[in-house]
Scaffold this active site. Structure first.
Site, PDB file in Angstrom:
ATOM      1  N   GLU A  37       6.856   1.807  14.537  1.00  0.00           N
ATOM      2  CA  GLU A  37       6.237   0.541  14.906  1.00  0.00           C
ATOM      3  C   GLU A  37       6.048  -0.345  13.676  1.00  0.00           C
ATOM      4  O   GLU A  37       5.751   0.133  12.591  1.00  0.00           O
ATOM      5  CB  GLU A  37       4.893   0.809  15.591  1.00  0.00           C
ATOM      6  N   CYS A  96       3.255  -5.830   8.858  1.00  0.00           N
ATOM      7  CA  CYS A  96       2.697  -4.544   8.484  1.00  0.00           C
ATOM      8  C   CYS A  96       3.822  -3.536   8.691  1.00  0.00           C
ATOM      9  O   CYS A  96       4.242  -3.305   9.823  1.00  0.00           O
ATOM     10  CB  CYS A  96       1.511  -4.285   9.418  1.00  0.00           C
ATOM     11  N   CYS A 149       3.012  10.792   9.632  1.00  0.00           N
ATOM     12  CA  CYS A 149       2.227  10.814   8.394  1.00  0.00           C
ATOM     13  C   CYS A 149       1.654  12.213   8.199  1.00  0.00           C
ATOM     14  O   CYS A 149       1.302  12.882   9.156  1.00  0.00           O
ATOM     15  CB  CYS A 149       1.082   9.809   8.497  1.00  0.00           C
ATOM     16  N   CYS A 190      -5.698  11.874   8.391  1.00  0.00           N
ATOM     17  CA  CYS A 190      -7.004  11.191   8.480  1.00  0.00           C
ATOM     18  C   CYS A 190      -7.507  11.280   9.920  1.00  0.00           C
ATOM     19  O   CYS A 190      -6.761  11.012  10.868  1.00  0.00           O
ATOM     20  CB  CYS A 190      -6.880   9.737   8.045  1.00  0.00           C
ATOM     21  N   CYS A 223      -7.286   8.216  12.523  1.00  0.00           N
ATOM     22  CA  CYS A 223      -6.043   7.437  12.576  1.00  0.00           C
ATOM     23  C   CYS A 223      -5.084   7.987  13.624  1.00  0.00           C
ATOM     24  O   CYS A 223      -4.874   9.203  13.710  1.00  0.00           O
ATOM     25  CB  CYS A 223      -5.389   7.468  11.200  1.00  0.00           C
ATOM     26  N   GLY A 267       2.459   5.996   8.078  1.00  0.00           N
ATOM     27  CA  GLY A 267       2.891   6.700   6.870  1.00  0.00           C
ATOM     28  C   GLY A 267       2.022   6.426   5.666  1.00  0.00           C
ATOM     29  O   GLY A 267       1.202   5.515   5.664  1.00  0.00           O
ATOM     30  N   GLU A 268       2.221   7.256   4.658  1.00  0.00           N
ATOM     31  CA  GLU A 268       1.497   7.102   3.398  1.00  0.00           C
ATOM     32  C   GLU A 268       2.526   6.646   2.351  1.00  0.00           C
ATOM     33  O   GLU A 268       3.390   7.429   1.939  1.00  0.00           O
ATOM     34  CB  GLU A 268       0.850   8.449   3.017  1.00  0.00           C
ATOM     35  N   SER A 277      -1.024   0.079   0.437  1.00  0.00           N
ATOM     36  CA  SER A 277      -2.279   0.766   0.724  1.00  0.00           C
ATOM     37  C   SER A 277      -2.080   2.273   0.636  1.00  0.00           C
ATOM     38  O   SER A 277      -1.126   2.816   1.189  1.00  0.00           O
ATOM     39  CB  SER A 277      -2.747   0.391   2.136  1.00  0.00           C
ATOM     40  N   SER A 337      -7.786   3.224   0.482  1.00  0.00           N
ATOM     41  CA  SER A 337      -8.567   3.560   1.673  1.00  0.00           C
ATOM     42  C   SER A 337      -9.691   4.485   1.235  1.00  0.00           C
ATOM     43  O   SER A 337      -9.476   5.675   1.014  1.00  0.00           O
ATOM     44  CB  SER A 337      -7.674   4.259   2.697  1.00  0.00           C
ATOM     45  N   HIS A 382     -13.390   4.487   2.511  1.00  0.00           N
ATOM     46  CA  HIS A 382     -14.098   4.865   3.749  1.00  0.00           C
ATOM     47  C   HIS A 382     -15.390   5.673   3.602  1.00  0.00           C
ATOM     48  O   HIS A 382     -16.149   5.776   4.561  1.00  0.00           O
ATOM     49  CB  HIS A 382     -13.171   5.597   4.729  1.00  0.00           C
ATOM     50  N   ASN A 392     -11.260   1.359  14.734  1.00  0.00           N
ATOM     51  CA  ASN A 392     -10.699   1.353  16.083  1.00  0.00           C
ATOM     52  C   ASN A 392     -10.706   2.776  16.596  1.00  0.00           C
ATOM     53  O   ASN A 392     -10.072   3.646  16.009  1.00  0.00           O
ATOM     54  CB  ASN A 392      -9.254   0.842  16.042  1.00  0.00           C
ATOM     55  N   CYS A 424      -5.426  -1.827  13.080  1.00  0.00           N
ATOM     56  CA  CYS A 424      -5.449  -0.772  12.056  1.00  0.00           C
ATOM     57  C   CYS A 424      -5.597   0.605  12.673  1.00  0.00           C
ATOM     58  O   CYS A 424      -6.488   0.844  13.481  1.00  0.00           O
ATOM     59  CB  CYS A 424      -6.629  -0.951  11.119  1.00  0.00           C
TER      60      CYS A 424
HETATM   61  N1  SAH Z   1      -1.594   5.626   4.555  1.00  0.00           N
HETATM   62  C1  SAH Z   1      -2.052   4.396   4.012  1.00  0.00           C
HETATM   63  C2  SAH Z   1      -1.687   3.165   4.803  1.00  0.00           C
HETATM   64  C3  SAH Z   1      -1.790   3.209   6.300  1.00  0.00           C
HETATM   65  S1  SAH Z   1      -3.220   2.797   7.153  1.00  0.00           S
HETATM   66  C4  SAH Z   1      -3.544   4.451   3.781  1.00  0.00           C
HETATM   67  O1  SAH Z   1      -4.166   5.416   4.192  1.00  0.00           O
HETATM   68  O2  SAH Z   1      -4.075   3.553   3.148  1.00  0.00           O
HETATM   69  C5  SAH Z   1      -3.850   1.244   6.718  1.00  0.00           C
HETATM   70  C6  SAH Z   1      -5.367   1.203   6.756  1.00  0.00           C
HETATM   71  O3  SAH Z   1      -5.896   1.358   8.088  1.00  0.00           O
HETATM   72  C7  SAH Z   1      -5.999   2.315   5.917  1.00  0.00           C
HETATM   73  O4  SAH Z   1      -7.090   1.812   5.198  1.00  0.00           O
HETATM   74  C8  SAH Z   1      -6.482   3.269   6.974  1.00  0.00           C
HETATM   75  O5  SAH Z   1      -7.481   4.129   6.499  1.00  0.00           O
HETATM   76  C9  SAH Z   1      -6.960   2.315   8.048  1.00  0.00           C
HETATM   77  N2  SAH Z   1      -7.142   2.943   9.352  1.00  0.00           N
HETATM   78  C10 SAH Z   1      -6.494   4.015   9.862  1.00  0.00           C
HETATM   79  N3  SAH Z   1      -6.940   4.298  11.094  1.00  0.00           N
HETATM   80  C11 SAH Z   1      -7.881   3.387  11.378  1.00  0.00           C
HETATM   81  C12 SAH Z   1      -8.708   3.139  12.520  1.00  0.00           C
HETATM   82  N4  SAH Z   1      -8.624   3.919  13.583  1.00  0.00           N
HETATM   83  N5  SAH Z   1      -9.558   2.099  12.471  1.00  0.00           N
HETATM   84  C13 SAH Z   1      -9.607   1.308  11.387  1.00  0.00           C
HETATM   85  N6  SAH Z   1      -8.864   1.485  10.284  1.00  0.00           N
HETATM   86  C14 SAH Z   1      -8.015   2.513  10.280  1.00  0.00           C
END
Ligand code: SAH
Length: 344
Positions: A90, A103, A110, A114, A117, A157-158, A189, A212, A214, A288, A331
């Protein structure tokens, strides 16, 4: 067959030498690919017919097919692309006043795991090649008939788990002879793969680095992001400080606010202490909720209180606008799709 979009300009020159062609042809090919944005080698009409035939025998163009396109009421568009091997990824287009941002995904799936996610929980597929990352930009541009002005590596992905291909893609995207999108308009990111943060600092690029974060302590962060067990907060912060010192660039820290998890004033206070004095910005993301996920969105009131606390205590913080949530394009909502499993 090799993908002709996998090469940055210098590599393409070297590649052409291996097939007994003159390196300057690489500039012509680059021009066709990234300025004229042609879809086939046949359209590269200033190359001789023989050369075009030779190129066709050796390289593919890797044009993605759109399998599905969903448009949100806010103008966000989510694309599901066939990456030509049975997998699909996507890519999201967001329309802002200042331009069009996409994006992009860097991997099929991935490995980071996390907990909040949607890319987690589905088997990892593979890294995307540089050309497959670049192709996401080209395919969206072709669909909308306009140029993209900003790129964020925040899809599936990372990026730092596919470091070399991501760097190569950035070079193609950024090259004035390539897609010519300024490095300041490209953000990468990471969930915090520390050694790669040092490498990225040493690249001498003007791209934005987003981290990221958090959470502000190891217990909470490890619960949300297993990568924290490998690279705890102290090491992450040390790498971030190195990055800022080396590049003199501001880091953008992402902080997804989850109700009764990391969103009270104690957390805000700890975040101020952690980031105090650093050249940075905090991007607050209302989390989300994903299917079967335990983390739910903070209340609007808490989100605003959290932001205000940071701003009042010297940390610049903004709340990320939620775009595309009605089409699962916000996100953390993007998932790897396997065509064979017909998940879409
Ligand atoms: N792997 C990378 C980039 C992908 S995600 C990373 O971790 O940074 C892009 C951003 O969206 C990251 O900050 C991630 O932590 C955040 N993210 C992932 N799932 C999410 C969710 N359910 N709600 C809000 N942000 C989220």
């Amino acid at each position: 067959m090799k993908n002709i979009k996998d090469y940055n300009l210098e590599d393409l020159k070297q590649e052409l030498i291996t097939i007994q062609e003159k390196p300057y042809r690489a500039e012509q090919i680059f021009n066709w690919l990234y300025k004229e944005k042609v879809k086939s080698i046949d359209e590269m009409t200033n190359l001789s017919l023989e050369l075009r035939e030779k190129l066709k025998q050796n390289y593919t163009m890797c044009n993605f097919k759109i399998l599905k396109k969903q448009e949100s009421s806010d103008g966000t568009i989510k694309y599901l692309f066939d990456v030509l091997d049975g997998n699909a990824i996507e890519t999201v287009l967001m329309q802002y006043h200042h331009g069009k941002t996409i994006c992009v995904s860097s991997q099929v799936g991935c490995k980071m795991g996390c907990k909040f996610c949607a890319s987690t929980g589905i088997q990892f597929g593979r890294n995307l090649s540089a050309g497959e990352i670049v192709e996401q930009v080209l395919a969206v541009e072709q669909d909308i008939g306009e140029n993209i002005s900003n790129i964020v590596f925040m899809g599936i992905g990372e990026p730092f788990d596919n470091y070399e291909n991501v760097m190569k893609a950035i070079k193609i995207i950024n090259n004035p002879k390539g897609l010519e999108i300024g490095a300041r308009h490209i953000s990468v990111s990471t969930s915090g793969i520390v050694p790669k943060i040092y490498d990225f600092a040493n690249e001498d690029l003007q791209c934005t680095l987003s981290i990221s974060l958090h959470a502000t302590n190891n217990k909470k962060r490890s619960e949300m992001m297993p990568i924290n067990n490998a690279y705890p907060i102290e090491e992450l912060m040390k790498a971030c400080k190195y990055y800022i010192e080396k590049t003199n660039k501001r880091i953008s820290f992402e902080y997804a606010l989850a109700k009764e998890n990391n969103d009270n004033l104690e957390d805000a206070k700890a975040l101020v202490n952690l980031l105090k004095g650093m050249l940075c910005h905090v991007n607050l993301i209302p989390i989300n909720k994903i299917e079967n996920g335990k983390f739910v969105k903070s209340t609007n009131e808490n989100i605003i209180k959290f932001r205000d606390y940071l701003n009042e205590h010297g940390i610049v913080a903004t709340i990320r606008r939620e775009l595309g949530s009605d089409i699962d394009a916000a996100c953390g909502q993007l998932r790897r799709k396997n065509l064979k499993a017909s998940e879409q």
